[in-house]
Design a protein around this motif. Structure first.
Motif, PDB file in Angstrom:
ATOM      1  N   ALA A 115      83.348  64.969  57.996  1.00 26.17           N
ATOM      2  CA  ALA A 115      82.577  63.828  57.482  1.00 26.17           C
ATOM      3  C   ALA A 115      82.713  63.735  55.969  1.00 26.17           C
ATOM      4  N   PRO A 116      82.662  62.526  55.405  1.00 26.58           N
ATOM      5  CA  PRO A 116      82.719  62.400  53.947  1.00 26.58           C
ATOM      6  C   PRO A 116      81.501  63.036  53.299  1.00 26.58           C
ATOM      7  N   ASP A 122      77.223  68.971  50.776  1.00 26.21           N
ATOM      8  CA  ASP A 122      78.296  68.596  51.701  1.00 26.21           C
ATOM      9  C   ASP A 122      79.644  69.115  51.234  1.00 26.21           C
ATOM     10  N   VAL A 123      79.851  69.149  49.918  1.00 27.92           N
ATOM     11  CA  VAL A 123      81.118  69.661  49.391  1.00 27.92           C
ATOM     12  C   VAL A 123      81.305  71.103  49.846  1.00 27.92           C
ATOM     13  N   ARG A 124      80.258  71.900  49.695  1.00 25.15           N
ATOM     14  CA  ARG A 124      80.333  73.295  50.131  1.00 25.15           C
ATOM     15  C   ARG A 124      80.556  73.378  51.637  1.00 25.15           C
ATOM     16  N   LEU A 128      83.866  75.049  53.669  1.00 25.97           N
ATOM     17  CA  LEU A 128      83.750  76.116  54.662  1.00 25.97           C
ATOM     18  C   LEU A 128      84.279  75.672  56.027  1.00 25.97           C
ATOM     19  N   ALA A 129      84.055  74.409  56.384  1.00 24.80           N
ATOM     20  CA  ALA A 129      84.542  73.910  57.672  1.00 24.80           C
ATOM     21  C   ALA A 129      86.058  73.874  57.719  1.00 24.80           C
ATOM     22  N   ALA A 144      83.932  77.956  47.407  1.00 24.71           N
ATOM     23  CA  ALA A 144      82.616  77.316  47.450  1.00 24.71           C
ATOM     24  C   ALA A 144      81.653  77.974  46.473  1.00 24.71           C
ATOM     25  N   ASP A 145      81.685  79.292  46.383  1.00 26.90           N
ATOM     26  CA  ASP A 145      80.814  79.999  45.447  1.00 26.90           C
ATOM     27  C   ASP A 145      81.169  79.650  44.000  1.00 26.90           C
ATOM     28  N   ARG A 146      82.457  79.558  43.739  1.00 27.25           N
ATOM     29  CA  ARG A 146      82.894  79.201  42.384  1.00 27.25           C
ATOM     30  C   ARG A 146      82.483  77.764  42.046  1.00 27.25           C
TER      31      ARG A 146
END
Length: 279
Positions: A115-116, A122-124, A128-129, A144-146
């Motif tokens: 999904a957008p 959502d970016v994170r 991960l997805a 994602a952590d960075r």
């Protein structure tokens, strides 16, 4: 019994799987048919794992990774073209190329839809997805952590939110519940469109923009040639408002919810500090 279809379906929903499932072999030949999954895949895929990205990924007007996309075969999200590439995984957007996704699935091709992003969270989640779908979970968590840390470092605090307008061809504007709105809030701005009741993407009458007296206006760079949709950006009233406000031109960093978004955030944080310095 193979765990791969279960694992990929869960990855699209952001579900964490047990150790028994994570041992499944990573896909060896991946094709992406969506601009935003293109960029996530280019960031996360192992060498040789990603076979093709969409043609939009190579367009610098919409892609923050246009140069990198030149190293991949480009596709036009057509089912016949994708099927003949023999992918064992296709990454797609949730809402684009519905006919292609449906046909590929009927042909037995595994498709994961993403999904957008409408928020930083959502970016994170999407990182991960896609990482899980590619078998690159550790790399995705690190990225994602960075992203979270870099985003926190760019936050503008201690300033009264300044009115800002995001204004594009045909008067289009992102309102509340959008990634652009989150960028404004994080960097010390107040979204005029959200205040006017726009939710998601919508239009903002030029009169409301003028009356709101924004201190900053974000617009897009014009495309070559003439467009009626872009005429509103040359309206004398908007020109007068822009003469009294700071102006920022959005670029490809704004388009997708990837770590490249940090470029847009940094630009807005810089503009907010400059605005405060000039009072």
């Amino acid at each position: 019994m193979t765990w791969r279809p279960i694992r990929l379906a869960a990855a699209a929903l952001g579900i964490t799987l047990g150790a028994a499932l994570t041992v499944a072999a990573a896909p060896a030949r991946v094709v992406s048919i969506n601009l935003c999954t293109d960029q996530l895949a280019m960031m996360l895929a192992a060498p040789g794992q990603l076979a093709s990205v969409s043609w939009l990924a190579a367009d610098p007007r919409s892609s923050a990774m246009a140069a990198a996309a030149g190293g991949y075969r480009l596709n036009h999200a057509q089912a016949e073209q994708i099927f003949l590439m023999h992918p064992d995984l296709v990454l797609a957007g949730k809402y684009n190329a519905a006919a292609t996704v449906s046909l590929l699935r009927r042909l037995g091709v595994t498709v994961v839809q993403i999904a957008p992003a409408t928020s930083f969270a959502d970016v994170r989640r999407n990182l991960l997805a896609v990482g899980a779908a590619l078998g690159r979970e550790a790399q995705a968590r690190e990225m994602a952590d960075r992203f979270d840390a870099d985003l926190a470092a760019l936050r503008v605090t201690g300033e009264t939110p300044a009115p800002a307008a995001l204004y594009y061809p045909s008067g289009y504007t992102p309102g509340a519940g959008t990634l652009a709105d989150e960028i404004l809030k994080l960097t010390g701005f107040r979204n005029i469109a959200a205040q006017a009741g726009v939710s998601g993407g919508g239009t903002l009458p030029l009169e409301k923009l003028v009356m709101a007296r924004p201190r900053l206006i974000v617009t897009s760079a014009p495309y070559p040639g003439e467009s009626r949709a872009e005429e509103i950006l040359r309206h004398p009233a908007l020109r007068d408002v822009r003469a009294q406000a700071m102006h920022v031109t959005s670029d490809a960093d704004w388009v997708c919810g990837t770590p490249k978004l940090l470029g847009a955030v940094a630009k807005m944080a810089q503009a907010r500090r400059a605005l405060e310095g000039g009072k």
